[in-house]
Design an enzyme around this catalytic site. Structure first.
Site, PDB file in Angstrom:
ATOM      1  N   SER A 179     -30.357  32.533  10.357  1.00  0.00           N
ATOM      2  CA  SER A 179     -31.021  31.236  10.253  1.00  0.00           C
ATOM      3  C   SER A 179     -32.107  31.124  11.327  1.00  0.00           C
ATOM      4  O   SER A 179     -32.941  32.024  11.432  1.00  0.00           O
ATOM      5  CB  SER A 179     -29.984  30.109  10.376  1.00  0.00           C
ATOM      6  N   ARG A 202     -27.560  14.870  10.542  1.00  0.00           N
ATOM      7  CA  ARG A 202     -26.669  16.010  10.371  1.00  0.00           C
ATOM      8  C   ARG A 202     -26.120  16.072   8.951  1.00  0.00           C
ATOM      9  O   ARG A 202     -26.003  17.140   8.357  1.00  0.00           O
ATOM     10  CB  ARG A 202     -25.520  15.919  11.381  1.00  0.00           C
ATOM     11  N   ASP A 224     -27.984  30.898  -1.123  1.00  0.00           N
ATOM     12  CA  ASP A 224     -28.672  30.214  -0.017  1.00  0.00           C
ATOM     13  C   ASP A 224     -29.953  29.587  -0.557  1.00  0.00           C
ATOM     14  O   ASP A 224     -30.893  30.299  -0.894  1.00  0.00           O
ATOM     15  CB  ASP A 224     -28.976  31.233   1.087  1.00  0.00           C
ATOM     16  N   HIS A 227     -26.172  28.850   2.471  1.00  0.00           N
ATOM     17  CA  HIS A 227     -26.743  29.286   3.742  1.00  0.00           C
ATOM     18  C   HIS A 227     -25.664  29.574   4.791  1.00  0.00           C
ATOM     19  O   HIS A 227     -25.793  30.514   5.579  1.00  0.00           O
ATOM     20  CB  HIS A 227     -27.696  28.210   4.257  1.00  0.00           C
ATOM     21  N   ASP A 228     -24.622  28.775   4.799  1.00  0.00           N
ATOM     22  CA  ASP A 228     -23.564  28.949   5.796  1.00  0.00           C
ATOM     23  C   ASP A 228     -22.849  30.291   5.701  1.00  0.00           C
ATOM     24  O   ASP A 228     -22.076  30.634   6.612  1.00  0.00           O
ATOM     25  CB  ASP A 228     -22.521  27.828   5.650  1.00  0.00           C
TER      26      ASP A 228
END
Lengths: 372, 372
Positions: free
Chosen positions: A151, A221, A317, A350-351
């Site tokens: 990232s 967040r 992602d 993405h994680d």
């Protein structure tokens, strides 16, 4: 300075600087919080720099001092892992602009004796990399065996050979991109506006009040968190399942599990992160466009380096989708740089780079060993 | 009551009710703001109901009274368009829960003489449809020639034949879904939290203060707006182009065009929309799961109706992507209902249904004429 052999060495250094930033400001001094694991060998050739993501820190493989949770990348860094303290001298530093000990808006401006707040200079990814290079100078490391990041950490890993072509032998860039797209910028702008819309933000001067813009930061967040997960992953993990109740409440409590999960993500984040740092680091990411720094041609960024490259993307992602990695691979090919690239399958979006990904570990392990 | 022959008839009616809502509450009376275009024929067989989206209104083909902008669907509704006042008696009503004249949190609760605020009952899409049915009763319309809607309007158009199987001969569902996914809910929850985090929200009691939670609502709108546009569309429209300046500001002003565009979207929205209505309507959408209302099997929703169906999706719509439409088509097939379905290409994501889409118009026009 903390010293815990089991968890590596958590250190802090104040370097005199000055560090000339892309925005033209001279930053001096430069505080850097970092951790090291393993031992630097005699010719200082086994150093591996790990670069962290937006809300990450230098506690890559040791417990977080606030949350007590394990390091954020113990799956990649540790005994028997691709980056291994038995073989590597591992360095991970908190990026400047962040809030875990390195110079940032929450640290004190020595010129005023007050926290910088929004008078802290706006940074770029390259500025973060330059601060890391100053740390390596301090540690007596001229050349990195490898720089590794996912990232925003991947942006740094990509910027390293472009900025210091002679100082990197290998770069591993995972789930990343060479530039922020309009959609990437849009999501970050929503987060910044959420923070700045919170009356407690007070133009960034909330430190003395001890009353941070937590509500705004939590919303920021939450919005960002959605982009870290895939639609399919969210459906698998939460679907439309209700929270606690058999029936909908016909009210505005968290009826759905996804709602209470997101609220928890927002609330727990504000305990460990500074709102101004969130503004500064998202800004640095939005400014990132490695091609732009090199005359508009990404390949130009890599013409001077002899580094080998390894890129990994994940098929679900959608924050930094595979075409972003492929664009980097094409530029590396055009520059004649050796590069291996793989798109891995994961349901986690993405994680995925932070989660169990045995294939990712095999790819990175093989790549690092091939260059050793 | 306004009367403008050129722009159709803008009307308002207070129906005694009571309307029994899915949450168990009896709503009475029921205010409905609506517009009509064209003339109802002798046997009342040419009525077409247009259903609007989350932040839409009944001004489908006449200027918005606040912004002065043209009606939101003049591309679909008007002379020579698929829905044509020369042939159809066109009805478009503001959904209950909204803020353009129909009963909602900003209207006065007759029991207290005060605005409902958060004491307004939580609604479902089916409740909106039931209110529309009451309006049709009032207008002397037993059966709709067609019900047509995009996005949340498509949810209503889908709910119509499921709720009133005898009263609809055709349903056109564009860029929509039969249920909200975890990701859909997540984005809405971010928006709700942004509104409720604004101290000016005051638990929904801000009407007398005349000081609405505009900052929170603007952030909610910004986050939602990203989901209405495709990544490719954003890149084409904005890319990384800078706003006004030659250089980055190294500050937190809107450097990028996408930033100032999003800020404008947020700011202009709060002038025309009520924050509480945003909470209520997003909640209704999140609650929407047509299969759940019919024993967990979507096909069951359509077993009683004789309506024909037309579904349209857009290939870059990631809010309600094509598989959501396909799932509806499969259920309609299973129920033996006649259905035509087309996925159209557009670079504009979810918003495509509101923009110039000649193919969409041809599809809808052909479908409506085939049943006339």
């Amino acid at each position: 300075m903390t010293d815990d052999a089991r968890f590596g060495l958590a250190r802090h250094v104040t370097l005199p600087g000055p560090l000339r930033l892309d925005g033209g400001v001279l930053l001096s001094p430069v505080d850097i919080a970092y951790e090291t694991y393993g031992t630097l060998n005699a010719d200082a050739s086994n150093a591996v720099l790990i670069c962290h993501a937006l809300t990450g820190d230098h506690h890559v493989a040791s417990p977080h001092p606030v949350t007590g949770k394990p390091g954020w990348w113990t799956r990649m860094v540790g005994e028997g892992k691709p980056v291994d303290p038995a073989r590597h001298f591992i360095v991970c530093s908190n990026v400047i602009g962040s809030c875990m000990g390195s110079s940032g808006p929450a640290t004190v401006n020595p010129a005023t004796g007050q926290p910088w707040g929004m008078s802290f200079p706006v940074l770029t990814i390259r500025d973060m990399v330059r601060a890391q290079a100053m740390l390596l100078d301090h540690l007596g490391i001229d050349t990195l065996q490898a720089v590794v990041g996912g990232s925003m950490g991947g942006m740094q890993a990509l910027s390293w050979p472009a900025t210091f072509p002679e100082r990197v032998r290998a770069a591993v860039i995972i789930a990343s991109t060479a530039r922020h797209t309009a959609q990437n910028i849009a999501f970050h702008e929503v987060g910044r506006q959420a923070v700045m819309a919170d009356p407690k933000w007070r133009g960034g001067d909330y430190y003395e009040e001890g009353d941070a813009p937590s509500a705004g930061l939590a919303v920021a967040r939450m919005a960002a968190h959605i982009t870290y997960m895939s639609e399919a992953g969210l459906t698998e993990k939460f679907g439309r399942r209700l929270q606690k109740r058999e029936q909908k409440s016909f009210g505005f409590d968290a009826d759905f599990q996804i709602e209470s999960y997101l609220r928890y993500q927002g609330l727990s984040f504000v305990d460990r992160f500074d709102a101004n740092s969130y503004l500064y680091i998202t800004r640095a990411m939005d400014y990132f466009d490695l091609a732009e720094e090199h005359g508009g041609h990404l390949a130009n960024a890599f013409r001077a380096t002899k580094a080998r490259f390894c890129l990994v993307s994940f098929d679900t992602d959608w924050l930094y989708p595979t075409p972003e990695s492929r664009a980097i691979v094409h530029a590396l090919n055009a520059a004649g740089a050796p590069v291996s690239f793989v798109e891995l399958h994961s349901p986690f979006g993405h994680d995925a780079f932070l989660l169990d990904a045995p294939e990712m570990n095999r790819v990175v392990d093989g790549f690092l060993r091939a260059g050793a």
